[in-house]
Scaffold this motif. Structure first.
Motif, PDB file in Angstrom:
ATOM      1  N   LYS A 209      18.274   9.178 -25.859  1.00 42.04           N
ATOM      2  CA  LYS A 209      16.955   9.768 -25.608  1.00 42.04           C
ATOM      3  C   LYS A 209      16.713  10.894 -26.598  1.00 42.04           C
TER       4      LYS A 209
ATOM      5  N   THR B 104      12.748  19.217 -19.749  1.00 45.61           N
ATOM      6  CA  THR B 104      12.049  18.381 -18.769  1.00 45.61           C
ATOM      7  C   THR B 104      10.621  18.838 -18.533  1.00 45.61           C
TER       8      THR B 104
ATOM      9  N   ASP C 147       6.321   9.384 -18.225  1.00 44.19           N
ATOM     10  CA  ASP C 147       7.354   8.379 -17.968  1.00 44.19           C
ATOM     11  C   ASP C 147       8.737   8.868 -18.374  1.00 44.19           C
ATOM     12  N   THR C 148       8.849   9.471 -19.545  1.00 46.07           N
ATOM     13  CA  THR C 148      10.150   9.948 -20.005  1.00 46.07           C
ATOM     14  C   THR C 148      10.604  11.143 -19.183  1.00 46.07           C
TER      15      THR C 148
ATOM     16  N   VAL D 150      12.327   9.859 -15.940  1.00 48.49           N
ATOM     17  CA  VAL D 150      13.628   9.238 -16.229  1.00 48.49           C
ATOM     18  C   VAL D 150      14.649  10.293 -16.611  1.00 48.49           C
TER      19      VAL D 150
ATOM     20  N   ALA E  45      15.854  12.397 -13.579  1.00 48.77           N
ATOM     21  CA  ALA E  45      16.794  11.621 -12.761  1.00 48.77           C
ATOM     22  C   ALA E  45      18.172  11.575 -13.422  1.00 48.77           C
ATOM     23  N   ALA E  46      18.200  11.388 -14.740  1.00 48.46           N
ATOM     24  CA  ALA E  46      19.476  11.303 -15.459  1.00 48.46           C
ATOM     25  C   ALA E  46      20.225  12.634 -15.411  1.00 48.46           C
TER      26      ALA E  46
ATOM     27  N   THR F 285      19.067  11.205  -6.299  1.00 46.43           N
ATOM     28  CA  THR F 285      18.792  10.822  -7.682  1.00 46.43           C
ATOM     29  C   THR F 285      17.973   9.543  -7.825  1.00 46.43           C
ATOM     30  N   ASN F 286      17.998   8.695  -6.808  1.00 48.21           N
ATOM     31  CA  ASN F 286      17.258   7.429  -6.867  1.00 48.21           C
ATOM     32  C   ASN F 286      16.641   7.158  -5.500  1.00 48.21           C
TER      33      ASN F 286
ATOM     34  N   ASP G  24      12.563   0.220  -3.735  1.00 53.06           N
ATOM     35  CA  ASP G  24      12.605  -0.595  -4.956  1.00 53.06           C
ATOM     36  C   ASP G  24      12.787  -2.077  -4.627  1.00 53.06           C
TER      37      ASP G  24
ATOM     38  N   ARG H  91       5.220   6.817  -5.181  1.00 50.02           N
ATOM     39  CA  ARG H  91       6.571   7.073  -5.682  1.00 50.02           C
ATOM     40  C   ARG H  91       7.281   7.992  -4.680  1.00 50.02           C
TER      41      ARG H  91
END
Length: 397
Positions: free
Chosen positions: A116, A191, A199-200, A203, A206-207, A271-272, A351, A361
């Motif tokens: 990234k 962030t 979008d980035t 992601v 979360a990472a 995280t998810n 999901d 979301r």
């Protein structure tokens, strides 16, 4: 927050802060140094001593200050000057003994930028200048180029040439060794909606959270900027008080499948959220099926969670109609509502299905609710089944 005198500070950190303080004080004129030291709460002296060596003048007066006393002295001086090195030395000493992000976690965060980019919506150099005073920081080649700055290194290696990738940049600006305060500042800036597209941003958050959560921290939304979330690093709530009890009960019943499912739900909870909600429902489905089979009953493979629960409720005598006490009828009716709601929540925001353009979301708090409810219900069903088996065994005797 006032630190207690019982804290033991590493000598290297104490020396570093004393040196940075003495160096910053010596940047003032010899005439100003005595008054400055008095304002900082250091012992008085005369100009003659100051004219001999400003650095030694300050250093002698700092030696009588304990490690805990040096931190507020540095704070008072930083109200007058802007010094990254002094700020870093102060922060590192002040942070000692507090919860910290490990070096391993920092390396894992840096490794995210193997795939990234640091920023999708900003110039790299402008982004770095917001976090580090690279125009004042010494070159990493200072032994060869004593007058060169880190900014000049970066321009040479990233603008004129392509010698450094984003991971190299983060290591050279000191992300592995900087204070935790500075590390968190980087996480908040990288962030930011100023640095990342929507979008980035999602992601990347979360990472990063997937790594820093192991040390007890998480990026949390603190406000919105023109409709986009702005994050801040905060102490994370590691689990809930019920997690350990639920884990013990589920492991005792079935460690390989049921408890493994619960552990997966916990792992995804912060995280998810979408995946955690899916696992929360699957956990309850598994428990229902396991107990139905163990009770020598059957279910249809096409049965969904509410249907499975209704079958199991009959086996365990959990249907509200099986009880005469109003309060138990209400509680058991609520249990059925919880199961139906979990199925509905999973269908809407997990999901398990295509999101579509208007899907909501889920946030971590939604996943926490779903996982905690699922774990509590699963434990209740298992405990009830164990109680029914004990009753049957006693009746047989």
């Amino acid at each position: 927050m006032q630190r207690t005198s019982s804290v033991s500070y590493p000598a290297a950190l104490v020396r570093a802060l004393r040196t940075e303080l003495a160096s910053a004080i010596s940047d003032y004129s010899a005439n100003e140094v005595p008054n400055l030291c008095s304002r900082l709460g250091l012992l008085p002296g005369d100009r003659e001593e100051s004219f001999k060596s400003k650095f030694k003048y300050a250093e002698r007066r700092l030696l009588d200050k304990s490690a805990a006393e040096l931190v507020p002295v540095a704070g008072r001086l930083l109200e007058e000057i802007d010094s990254y090195s002094l700020s870093e030395a102060r922060s590192k000493l002040d942070e000692h003994g507090r919860p910290m992000v490990s070096e391993l976690t920092r390396k894992r965060v840096i490794a995210i930028f193997n795939s990234k980019v640091l920023t999708t919506d900003d110039d790299h150099m402008a982004f770095l200048r917001r976090i580090w005073p690279i125009e004042k920081m010494p070159s990493i080649f200072a032994d060869r180029y004593p007058d060169r700055t880190l900014e000049e290194d970066l321009v040479q290696a990233t603008v004129r040439n392509s010698d450094w990738d984003d991971r190299d940049i983060l290591e050279y600006v000191g992300l592995l060794t900087c204070s935790q305060k500075q590390f968190f500042r980087f996480l908040q800036e990288v962030t930011s909606p100023l640095a990342q597209s929507p979008d980035t941003q999602a992601v990347l958050v979360a990472a990063i959270n997937d790594h820093i959560r192991h040390d007890g921290f998480r990026l949390t939304v603190v406000r919105m900027m023109s409709g986009s979330p702005v994050y801040e690093v905060q102490a994370a709530t590691i689990g809930s008080p019920a997690d350990a009890g639920i884990s013990k009960a589920l492991a005792a019943y079935d460690a390989d499948t049921i408890h493994a499912r619960w552990a997966e739900a916990l792992d995804r909870r912060d995280t998810n959220p979408e995946g955690a909600i899916t696992i929360a429902r699957t956990l309850l489905e598994d428990v229902c099926k396991w107990i139905i089979i163990e009770a020598d009953d059957e279910y249809d493979e096409k049965d969904d969670l509410p249907q499975l629960y209704k079958r199991l409720a009959k086996i365990l005598k959990l249907a509200p109609d099986n009880h005469t006490e109003i309060v138990f009828k209400q509680i058991l009716g609520s249990c059925q509502s919880v199961v139906e709601a979990l199925g509905s929540l999973r269908n809407k925001i997990s999901d398990a299905h295509s999101r579509g353009p208007r899907r909501v979301r889920p946030a971590p708090r939604h996943a926490q609710l779903a996982v905690n409810l699922s774990g509590a219900m699963a434990t209740f069903l298992i405990d009830t089944w164990n109680a029914r088996k004990a009753e049957q065994s006693a009746a047989a005797d």
